[in-house]
Every structure is written in structure tokens, then in C-alpha cells.
Design a protein around this motif. Structure first.
Motif, mmCIF file in Angstrom:
data_model
loop_
_atom_site.group_PDB
_atom_site.id
_atom_site.type_symbol
_atom_site.label_atom_id
_atom_site.label_comp_id
_atom_site.label_asym_id
_atom_site.label_seq_id
_atom_site.Cartn_x
_atom_site.Cartn_y
_atom_site.Cartn_z
ATOM 1 N N ARG A 25 -1.124 0.734 -4.341
ATOM 2 C CA ARG A 25 -0.798 2.121 -3.996
ATOM 3 C C ARG A 25 -1.377 3.083 -5.045
ATOM 4 O O ARG A 25 -1.671 2.658 -6.179
ATOM 5 N N ASN B 189 3.112 -1.348 -1.497
ATOM 6 C CA ASN B 189 1.882 -2.113 -1.726
ATOM 7 C C ASN B 189 1.468 -2.038 -3.193
ATOM 8 O O ASN B 189 1.604 -0.988 -3.846
ATOM 9 N N GLU C 165 3.426 1.359 3.204
ATOM 10 C CA GLU C 165 2.282 1.197 2.311
ATOM 11 C C GLU C 165 1.520 2.519 2.295
ATOM 12 O O GLU C 165 1.403 3.187 3.325
#
Length: 283
Positions: A197, A194, A264
Motif C-alpha cells: 500500500r 495490502n 487494498e
């Protein structure tokens, strides 16, 4: 399993060569394996169903300094005819259990353990583990059905997932286990895909972690865009040298166009659950 005509060097070369994640093994582990003198392999557990074949093996090596080192191998394939066999290697039993729980076909509830520092118990029956010494063969785990799969009603599946996302996790005591926690944190952050992050500031903080605890918070399958998708939420809690605690919240899911696993990572449970809800709504 053991081949009496295969040298330990050849066995290691074959094992590391076929593992998809051999690059993820700590450098210190690979260096220690260079001094392996003998080895023993045993089947630790197995699970077979119409859509998933999974087995774990324990490979133990006797090193030149008299110590022993164990690698845990996950072998799995999916599909009605078994699919293509894939191999993964881990240095801890808790890690191979975690990896097995992420397999897409039914989430067979393989991430449960009662060991300190392991993953929080799941609602499914615990696997049978062999109770023999490291150099003896283990007994395979009895095949167990996984949780109920997705229904034919996408709205019902989404409602169940929404309830799961909204429900607070059960209060579980953290039992930190001193381990190579800084390296574990590095690997968790490295596999995150992601864009939002945690960044370098968090990575620097986690370099001072010396113990960690992994909890599987939730797991569910549902239909997303007419396809089966699995969602699993994990908390990786780290204990730092100054006594502070920090958690990484990892969302593993298969709500991707090609059905592959995606990871993620977020700094809060709220952000992780929002990401799960967003992925579930994309149809």
C-alpha cells in the motif's frame, strides 16, 4: 427512531456505543456532539431481500451554537434469517451510500448519486431519498433487485470478471467537493491491508488535500474457490493546495478464506486491476 422519553445524551451514547466504526468518526465531530441539545431521527432508505436487510437512518442534532449536525447510520444484516444486525456511522450521505454498496449480498447498487462530490452514477436505478426537512421523517426506499449474482460456471464468472478488469472506465467529469479531504485520505490509507500500500510519502502529500471526488469504477460478483466473492474498484481523487491531483485506487473484495471484506489501496489503476485479477485467480 425517536423515543420521546430518551434524552439526547442517552440517544448519542446508544448510537455511538453500537456502531462498529465509531472510532473512525472525526474528533471534531464527536466534540461538537457534546453540545447537542435536541435530536431527530428518520428512516432514509431501506432494502430487504432473502439474503440482505439494509436500512439507513438520518440522525440530526441541534447544537448549542444554533447549528445542526447530521450522522448517517447504516444498519444491515445478511443471511437467510437476517443474521446479526450491525451498525455503522458516517458523517456524509455519500459515505453511507459507499458503505452500503460494499455489502456482499448482490451489491444492490446503492452507491449512485447525482450530487457534486459524490460517487459516480451506477447502471442501476437511483434510490429514492426523502425530500422532507432534517427534522421530519423520511420515506423508505422501495426495495429493488440487485445485479445478477454468480452463475454455476466458475470459468464463465472469471471470464466476466476478466472482461470487467480489462474494460476502461467511462470518462466522467470530476467535480471536487471541498470537505475534510485530508481526514478522508487518512482513513482510506488506514484501512488498506495490502503490504504494498502507499507509504508515508503519499500520506504526507495527502495531508494538503482540501477537496476530493469518489468514483465507483466497477463492481462484480463471481465464484472464487467455489465461494461467492464480490469485487469493487473505487477511485478516490484528491485536489491538493498546490493544484496537483493524486488518486488512490481502492479494491474492496470478499475473496478471503472466511469471506470477510478486505480493502487494498494502490497508487495506480493498473496495479489495482492486477490485484483484482490475482485475487480472482486464487481458487
Amino acid at each position: 427512531m425517536n423515543d420521546p422519553h430518551e434524552t439526547t445524551e442517552a440517544h448519542l451514547k446508544r448510537l455511538l456505543g453500537r456502531a462498529l466504526n465509531s472510532f473512525d468518526l472525526p474528533d471534531t465531530t464527536v466534540e461538537r456532539l457534546d453540545s447537542a441539545l435536541a435530536h431527530a431521527s428518520s428512516l432514509h432508505s431501506s432494502h430487504h431481500s432473502g439474503s440482505l436487510d439494509r436500512a439507513t437512518y438520518r440522525h440530526t442534532y441541534l447544537l448549542s451554537d444554533g447549528s445542526a449536525l447530521t450522522l448517517w447510520e447504516l444498519v444491515h444484516s445478511t443471511g437467510p434469517r437476517g443474521g446479526v444486525e450491525q451498525h455503522e456511522l458516517y458523517t456524509e450521505e455519500s459515505e453511507v451510500r459507499l458503505a452500503a454498496s460494499r455489502l456482499p449480498a448482490g451489491f444492490p447498487g446503492f452507491a449512485d448519486t447525482d450530487e457534486p462530490g459524490g460517487i459516480a452514477p451506477s447502471p442501476f436505478p437511483p434510490p429514492r431519498a426523502d425530500d422532507g426537512p432534517a427534522w421530519s421523517s423520511g420515506r423508505p426506499e422501495a426495495a429493488r433487485p440487485g445485479p445478477t449474482g454468480p452463475s454455476d460456471d466458475p470459468d464463465a464468472d472469471f471470464a466476466l470478471l476478466a472482461d470487467l478488469i480489462a474494460a476502461p472506465p467511462a470518462a466522467l467529469p470530476r467535480m471536487y467537493a471541498p470537505d475534510d479531504s485530508a481526514d478522508h485520505a487518512r482513513r482510506v490509507l488506514r484501512r488498506a491491508e495490502n503490504a504494498d500500500r502507499p507509504g508515508e510519502k503519499t500520506a504526507r502529500l495527502l495531508r494538503s488535500s482540501f477537496a476530493h471526488h469518489i468514483t465507483q469504477v466497477s463492481a462484480r460478483q463471481c465464484l472464487v474457490g467455489g465461494k461467492d466473492a464480490g469485487f469493487t474498484l473505487y477511485e478516490h481523487a484528491f485536489l491538493l493546495l498546490d493544484g496537483a491531483e493524486i488518486s488512490l485506487w481502492e479494491v474492496e473484495h470478499t475473496a478471503t478464506p472466511d469471506g470477510r471484506h478486505m480493502c487494498e489501496v494502490y497508487l495506480s489503476e493498473h496495479a489495482a486491476r492486477e490485484a483484482m485479477e490475482l485475487r480472482a485467480r486464487v481458487r
